[in-house]
Scaffold this motif. Structure first.
Motif, PDB file in Angstrom:
ATOM      1  N   VAL A 172       0.833  -1.206   0.000  1.00  0.00           N
ATOM      2  CA  VAL A 172       0.000   0.000   0.000  1.00  0.00           C
ATOM      3  C   VAL A 172       0.874   1.265   0.000  1.00  0.00           C
ATOM      4  N   GLY A 173       2.088   1.148   0.524  1.00  0.00           N
ATOM      5  CA  GLY A 173       3.015   2.286   0.534  1.00  0.00           C
ATOM      6  C   GLY A 173       3.267   2.816  -0.869  1.00  0.00           C
ATOM      7  N   ALA A 174       3.198   1.940  -1.874  1.00  0.00           N
ATOM      8  CA  ALA A 174       3.435   2.360  -3.264  1.00  0.00           C
ATOM      9  C   ALA A 174       2.413   3.402  -3.703  1.00  0.00           C
ATOM     10  N   LEU A 175       1.237   3.404  -3.063  1.00  0.00           N
ATOM     11  CA  LEU A 175       0.165   4.321  -3.471  1.00  0.00           C
ATOM     12  C   LEU A 175       0.439   5.763  -3.026  1.00  0.00           C
ATOM     13  N   SER A 176       1.576   5.960  -2.336  1.00  0.00           N
ATOM     14  CA  SER A 176       1.977   7.335  -1.991  1.00  0.00           C
ATOM     15  C   SER A 176       2.526   8.054  -3.216  1.00  0.00           C
ATOM     16  N   GLU A 177       2.875   7.311  -4.250  1.00  0.00           N
ATOM     17  CA  GLU A 177       3.385   7.969  -5.464  1.00  0.00           C
ATOM     18  C   GLU A 177       2.287   8.805  -6.093  1.00  0.00           C
ATOM     19  N   VAL A 178       2.642  10.049  -6.423  1.00  0.00           N
ATOM     20  CA  VAL A 178       1.633  10.966  -6.972  1.00  0.00           C
ATOM     21  C   VAL A 178       0.986  10.346  -8.214  1.00  0.00           C
ATOM     22  N   GLY A 179      -0.337  10.298  -8.224  1.00  0.00           N
ATOM     23  CA  GLY A 179      -1.077   9.859  -9.409  1.00  0.00           C
ATOM     24  C   GLY A 179      -1.386   8.373  -9.456  1.00  0.00           C
ATOM     25  N   LEU A 180      -0.739   7.557  -8.619  1.00  0.00           N
ATOM     26  CA  LEU A 180      -0.954   6.107  -8.741  1.00  0.00           C
ATOM     27  C   LEU A 180      -2.364   5.691  -8.314  1.00  0.00           C
ATOM     28  N   VAL A 181      -2.886   6.304  -7.252  1.00  0.00           N
ATOM     29  CA  VAL A 181      -4.248   5.958  -6.820  1.00  0.00           C
ATOM     30  C   VAL A 181      -5.227   6.210  -7.976  1.00  0.00           C
ATOM     31  N   GLU A 182      -5.076   7.354  -8.629  1.00  0.00           N
ATOM     32  CA  GLU A 182      -5.997   7.717  -9.723  1.00  0.00           C
ATOM     33  C   GLU A 182      -5.854   6.735 -10.890  1.00  0.00           C
ATOM     34  N   ARG A 183      -4.615   6.315 -11.180  1.00  0.00           N
ATOM     35  CA  ARG A 183      -4.409   5.370 -12.296  1.00  0.00           C
ATOM     36  C   ARG A 183      -5.032   4.015 -11.967  1.00  0.00           C
TER      37      ARG A 183
END
Ligand code: NAI
Ligand code: OAA
Length: 267
Positions: free
Chosen positions: A95-106
């Protein structure tokens, strides 16, 4: 029976496979490994009664009920996003990977195009149900402290904050927002990111990280306040032998999530 594909077969993946070996309702058919680790993964699985097939990508005609990511950031790009586009429901541990800007939206866009869903697993922390319910009424603050044995912070900026080999007492190595924690400590940012996504977001979730030479546990503590009242939770996780950065509860969290999909009653 539910058919599962697992991405990654390291400390978490092997632990999950061991626990699912005798489950009549869940079958892991494929493990996706990176090209360089395929042989090692096959070796790890050699003693299993029903070893999954080890591949480097999901076959074009495969249609698992769920794809479970237990591998890391790159695997989300390489395997989770394409699986969502194909309509395969995905469970994410990194879930830490989802801190990357834009990944949640993708991820959201890919799931919408595939008419499917993404489930972010609680992993090493508990209380996510209460925190995200509390968010509905409005949260004022979420403060998280992660305390790990000193050696668990090797190869992180914690090495610049203090001498991890010689500290004699618990030492704060980071204080700031969850966003900054995720940037500086990407491999230890899963719990902070999970709390942020369930609660106040990366900028308003306060994080303290501690290297403790006297601890042999990964201790996750958080306090939340809001319209609902307040609560705090302290979880003393036993690290996995195969990877001391990872708590054993993470393995159980994956098994629980899959069981909830397979069994008539989920809890
Ligand atoms: N949500 C949570 O609370 C927690 C999440 N994690 C995360 O879970 C992930 C796995 O953790 P561990 O099993 O302890 O790590 P590990 O390092 O023991 O195993 C990871 C495995 O994934 C494989 N892998 C890496 N990239 C890959 C790719 N692109 N495709 C296929 N395989 C790939 C590696 O070869 C390795 O075998 C990490 O990202 C970690 O940060 C770990 C602990 C708690
Ligand atoms: O305790 C664990 O398993 C992992 C952890 O701290 C994190 O990634 O936030």
């Amino acid at each position: 029976m539910l058919h599962i594909t697992m991405i990654g077969c390291g400390a978490i993946g092997v632990g999950v496979l061991e626990l699912l070996e005798n489950d009549p309702q869940l079958c892991v058919d494929y493990v996706i490994a990176s090209e360089g680790s395929k042989a090692l993964v096959r070796q790890r699985l050699a003693s299993f009664k029903r070893p999954p097939q080890v591949l480097t990508a999901l076959p074009a005609d495969a249609r698992p009920d769920f794809l479970v990511e237990c591998a890391g950031h790159r695997a989300i790009e390489e395997h989770v996003l394409p699986a969502l586009e194909r309509g395969i429901a995905c469970l994410i541990v990194s879930v830490g990977a989802l801190s990357e800007v834009g990944l949640v939206e993708r991820l959201e866009a890919a799931a919408e195009r595939g008419h499917t869903r993404i489930e972010l697993l609680p992993g090493a922390i508990g209380g996510i149900d209460a925190l995200s319910a509390a968010k509905v009424g409005g949260l004022d603050s979420v403060n998280y402290t992660g305390r790990k044995p000193a050696h668990a912070w090797k190869n992180t900026p914690g090495e610049q904050a203090c001498n991890l080999d010689t500290i004699s007492e618990a030492t704060v190595i980071f204080q700031g927002s969850a966003r900054e924690a995720a940037r500086l400590y990407p491999k230890n940012a899963n719990v902070a990111a999970t709390l942020s996504l369930a609660g106040l977001g990366l900028d308003r979730t306060q994080v303290t990280l501690i290297a403790d030479p006297h601890s042999d546990e990964n201790v996750h503590h958080f306090e939340a306040r809001g319209a609902f009242g307040g609560f705090e939770l302290s979880l003393r996780g036993k690290p996995l032998l195969a990877n001391p950065k990872t708590s054993a509860l993470t393995v159980y969290s994956v098994v629980r999530a899959l069981g909830n999909h397979a069994h008539a009653i989920s809890i």
